[in-house]
Design an enzyme around this catalytic site. Sequence first.
Site, PDB file in Angstrom:
ATOM      1  CB  SER A  21      -0.935   0.003   1.207  1.00  0.00           C
ATOM      2  OG  SER A  21      -0.220  -0.141   2.422  1.00  0.00           O
ATOM      3  CD  GLU A  23       1.154   8.066   4.973  1.00  0.00           C
ATOM      4  OE1 GLU A  23       0.702   7.139   5.685  1.00  0.00           O
ATOM      5  OE2 GLU A  23       1.911   8.962   5.401  1.00  0.00           O
ATOM      6  CG  ASP A 115       1.678  14.804  14.708  1.00  0.00           C
ATOM      7  OD1 ASP A 115       1.844  13.804  15.436  1.00  0.00           O
ATOM      8  OD2 ASP A 115       2.075  14.878  13.525  1.00  0.00           O
ATOM      9  CG  PHE A 226       9.661  13.116  10.223  1.00  0.00           C
ATOM     10  CD1 PHE A 226       8.738  14.105  10.510  1.00  0.00           C
ATOM     11  CD2 PHE A 226       9.236  11.803  10.169  1.00  0.00           C
ATOM     12  CE1 PHE A 226       7.403  13.788  10.732  1.00  0.00           C
ATOM     13  CE2 PHE A 226       7.902  11.476  10.385  1.00  0.00           C
ATOM     14  CZ  PHE A 226       6.985  12.472  10.664  1.00  0.00           C
ATOM     15  CG  HIS A 276       1.534   1.899   4.597  1.00  0.00           C
ATOM     16  ND1 HIS A 276       0.405   2.006   3.808  1.00  0.00           N
ATOM     17  CD2 HIS A 276       1.760   3.147   5.092  1.00  0.00           C
ATOM     18  CE1 HIS A 276      -0.037   3.251   3.826  1.00  0.00           C
ATOM     19  NE2 HIS A 276       0.765   3.966   4.593  1.00  0.00           N
TER      20      HIS A 276
END
Length: 308
Positions: A21, A23, A115, A226, A276
């Site tokens: 999958s 994103e 968040d 990140f 993913h």
Amino acid sequence: MTDATARASRSSRSPSDLSVSFEFFPPKTEAMEETLWRSIERLAPLAPDFVSVTYGAGGSTRERTHATVARILSETGLKPAAHLTCVGATKGEVDAVVDSYAEAGVRHIVALRGDPVEGIGTAYRAHPGGYDRAADLVEAIRSHHPEIEVSVSAYAERHPESPDWSTEIDNLKRKVDAGATRAITQFFFDNDLYSAFLDRVAAAGISIPIVPGIVPVLNFSQTAKFAQKAGASVPDWFAARFEGLEEDQATRQLVAAAVCAEQVLDLVDRGVSDFHFYTMNRADLVYAICHLLGMRPVKPAAPDAAAA
């Protein structure tokens, strides 16, 4: 696992046994939209299980997320999964978003707490009239629209706000008990950490799929920054792979593909079949990794001569 055993394990598994999958995030500009749709068109022939579209903090991308999901539904044969958070909205407002997705034909939502409005690292405060946590959102979605599948997040190295593993696993279990059918992990680079997490999940009696989130590194320094905010560790050996390539994009991309392929192939050897990919709206690296997994574009079915 020896190299010979790993190769035997890998060779015995057909690419048809694997599921992927992808994103994406909603574009902010026309140029970003063109990049996004080129990436979608590039990856669509790999027949992903679904494609997810992210949702900005406080619902900041609500309209753009909905527009992207709607276009995927109308212009492709892909199954979109819309991200949704609890942040910055009342229960009624969130419920209305879910209703609009259901009416549009969306049958998969990725339900997240979200968040903090002030950004990662600041204190989270639930909206006074909103859902308090992801488990509450999952329960509401499943209650109002039982036809909608709900995926949730998981953290192979613990959420940055979790004080211990007991808290982390209890939170995941609440989401599962509320009706979540799949968990997708934050990205990680050490597969041993993911395997240890699966052991903890199994010990807690959680049986839903825990799909590893994989990020091909387009920019190492940005990914490392990140990762620090998201609570994902960057092993020294991993950082060393990208050392000295800050100004060498071509070599950096080759290294990124090799490193990511090494990770996913090792996961296949460990028995993982679902992946993913966090695409960052870029297709080339993700496509290359899927190719190395043995996946090939699905060719359109030939016209039925009898019906012609």
